[in-house]
Design a protein around this motif. Sequence first.
Motif, PDB file in Angstrom:
ATOM      1  N   ASP A  47       0.834  -1.208   0.000  1.00 18.13           N
ATOM      2  CA  ASP A  47       0.000   0.000   0.000  1.00 18.13           C
ATOM      3  C   ASP A  47       0.865   1.253   0.000  1.00 18.13           C
ATOM      4  N   VAL A  48       1.970   1.198   0.764  1.00 24.70           N
ATOM      5  CA  VAL A  48       2.867   2.347   0.885  1.00 24.70           C
ATOM      6  C   VAL A  48       4.311   1.851   0.913  1.00 24.70           C
ATOM      7  N   VAL A  49       5.209   2.640   0.317  1.00 23.09           N
ATOM      8  CA  VAL A  49       6.647   2.366   0.391  1.00 23.09           C
ATOM      9  C   VAL A  49       7.296   3.468   1.221  1.00 23.09           C
ATOM     10  N   ILE A  50       8.056   3.070   2.235  1.00 24.84           N
ATOM     11  CA  ILE A  50       8.835   4.008   3.039  1.00 24.84           C
ATOM     12  C   ILE A  50      10.247   4.039   2.466  1.00 24.84           C
ATOM     13  N   LEU A  51      10.733   5.223   2.108  1.00 22.91           N
ATOM     14  CA  LEU A  51      12.036   5.335   1.461  1.00 22.91           C
ATOM     15  C   LEU A  51      12.892   6.398   2.124  1.00 22.91           C
ATOM     16  N   ASP A  52      14.119   6.028   2.478  1.00 21.14           N
ATOM     17  CA  ASP A  52      15.111   7.023   2.873  1.00 21.14           C
ATOM     18  C   ASP A  52      15.560   7.738   1.596  1.00 21.14           C
ATOM     19  N   ILE A  53      15.631   9.051   1.628  1.00 23.24           N
ATOM     20  CA  ILE A  53      16.050   9.777   0.424  1.00 23.24           C
ATOM     21  C   ILE A  53      17.504   9.485   0.084  1.00 23.24           C
ATOM     22  N   HIS A  54      18.376   9.467   1.098  1.00 20.57           N
ATOM     23  CA  HIS A  54      19.810   9.267   0.861  1.00 20.57           C
ATOM     24  C   HIS A  54      20.158   7.792   1.040  1.00 20.57           C
ATOM     25  N   MET A  55      20.414   7.120  -0.086  1.00 26.21           N
ATOM     26  CA  MET A  55      20.711   5.693  -0.055  1.00 26.21           C
ATOM     27  C   MET A  55      21.941   5.404  -0.908  1.00 26.21           C
ATOM     28  N   PRO A  56      22.497   4.188  -0.794  1.00 28.39           N
ATOM     29  CA  PRO A  56      23.647   3.825  -1.619  1.00 28.39           C
ATOM     30  C   PRO A  56      23.280   3.883  -3.109  1.00 28.39           C
ATOM     31  N   PRO A  57      24.271   4.108  -3.999  1.00 31.45           N
ATOM     32  CA  PRO A  57      25.700   4.123  -3.674  1.00 31.45           C
ATOM     33  C   PRO A  57      26.262   5.497  -3.318  1.00 31.45           C
ATOM     34  N   ASP A  58      25.596   6.572  -3.704  1.00 33.48           N
ATOM     35  CA  ASP A  58      26.180   7.904  -3.529  1.00 33.48           C
ATOM     36  C   ASP A  58      25.571   8.708  -2.384  1.00 33.48           C
ATOM     37  N   PHE A  59      24.474   8.215  -1.815  1.00 37.36           N
ATOM     38  CA  PHE A  59      23.809   8.895  -0.705  1.00 37.36           C
ATOM     39  C   PHE A  59      23.440  10.339  -1.051  1.00 37.36           C
ATOM     40  N   THR A  60      22.841  10.486  -2.236  1.00 40.97           N
ATOM     41  CA  THR A  60      22.344  11.801  -2.648  1.00 40.97           C
ATOM     42  C   THR A  60      20.818  11.749  -2.697  1.00 40.97           C
ATOM     43  N   ASP A  61      20.266  11.426  -3.871  1.00 35.43           N
ATOM     44  CA  ASP A  61      18.813  11.398  -4.023  1.00 35.43           C
ATOM     45  C   ASP A  61      18.310  10.043  -4.512  1.00 35.43           C
ATOM     46  N   GLU A  62      19.066   8.967  -4.215  1.00 37.81           N
ATOM     47  CA  GLU A  62      18.708   7.644  -4.738  1.00 37.81           C
ATOM     48  C   GLU A  62      17.302   7.210  -4.329  1.00 37.81           C
ATOM     49  N   GLY A  63      16.919   7.499  -3.088  1.00 32.62           N
ATOM     50  CA  GLY A  63      15.588   7.106  -2.632  1.00 32.62           C
ATOM     51  C   GLY A  63      14.492   7.832  -3.396  1.00 32.62           C
ATOM     52  N   LEU A  64      14.722   9.109  -3.681  1.00 37.97           N
ATOM     53  CA  LEU A  64      13.737   9.879  -4.437  1.00 37.97           C
ATOM     54  C   LEU A  64      13.644   9.379  -5.875  1.00 37.97           C
ATOM     55  N   ARG A  65      14.785   9.019  -6.451  1.00 39.79           N
ATOM     56  CA  ARG A  65      14.756   8.488  -7.813  1.00 39.79           C
ATOM     57  C   ARG A  65      14.007   7.158  -7.850  1.00 39.79           C
ATOM     58  N   ALA A  66      14.185   6.353  -6.800  1.00 33.42           N
ATOM     59  CA  ALA A  66      13.427   5.102  -6.714  1.00 33.42           C
ATOM     60  C   ALA A  66      11.937   5.395  -6.606  1.00 33.42           C
TER      61      ALA A  66
END
Length: 223
Positions: A47-66
Amino acid sequence: MRVVIGEDEGLLREALTGALEQWDVEVAASAGTPTEIVRLVDEVRPDVVILDIHMPPDFTDEGLRAAERIRAAHPDIGLLLLSHYAEVVYAERLLSLQPDTRAVGYLLKTQVGSLANLVDALRRVSEGDIVIDPEIINRLMSRRRRRNPLDRLTPQERRVLALVVEGRTNRGVAEVLSCSVATVEKHLGTINDKLQLRQGAGGTAVNLRVLAVLAYLRHNDAP
């Protein structure tokens, strides 16, 4: 409610899983990389995905891109993003997701310390609502721009709008401001007219929140 957790810190991921399950939230899957999260979402359709914005590999915006990839593939799945910092640029991107800006949230991780706040945010996002951390809203509202439509609003109307954008119902806004629901509705009508918002079918409060924030973000010059 079924959720998938995307968090690269293993201990926090496990702590969130255990805590949410105590609140009758089913954690269908969890992972620490954006690629794995996208794959799991395709499989379990939460129903919902919880995402950290800063994730590997670069810890920038990977979570947002996901999140952008998930929204494109599964528009019906809610997205709740977490961050240590109130990053306005990421809030702008989240509120511009395609094909539909709804069922999204952005909370600071300090809010996760209160499981009641987190579960409430998850519930609201799963119902199609917009949940933005008050600190981020404050930054959005205070940004100086050359042409700011919020200048048309009175201080009280700005306060009402800020509370609505946070995700409060009309009754919730009335309780904070110690006024009647009818007064809040009158303010919202005036805000709608001044910002020249056009709601979709049904004219729901969710639509007004989205339109109000996007009107502020999209129809102004850069700072």
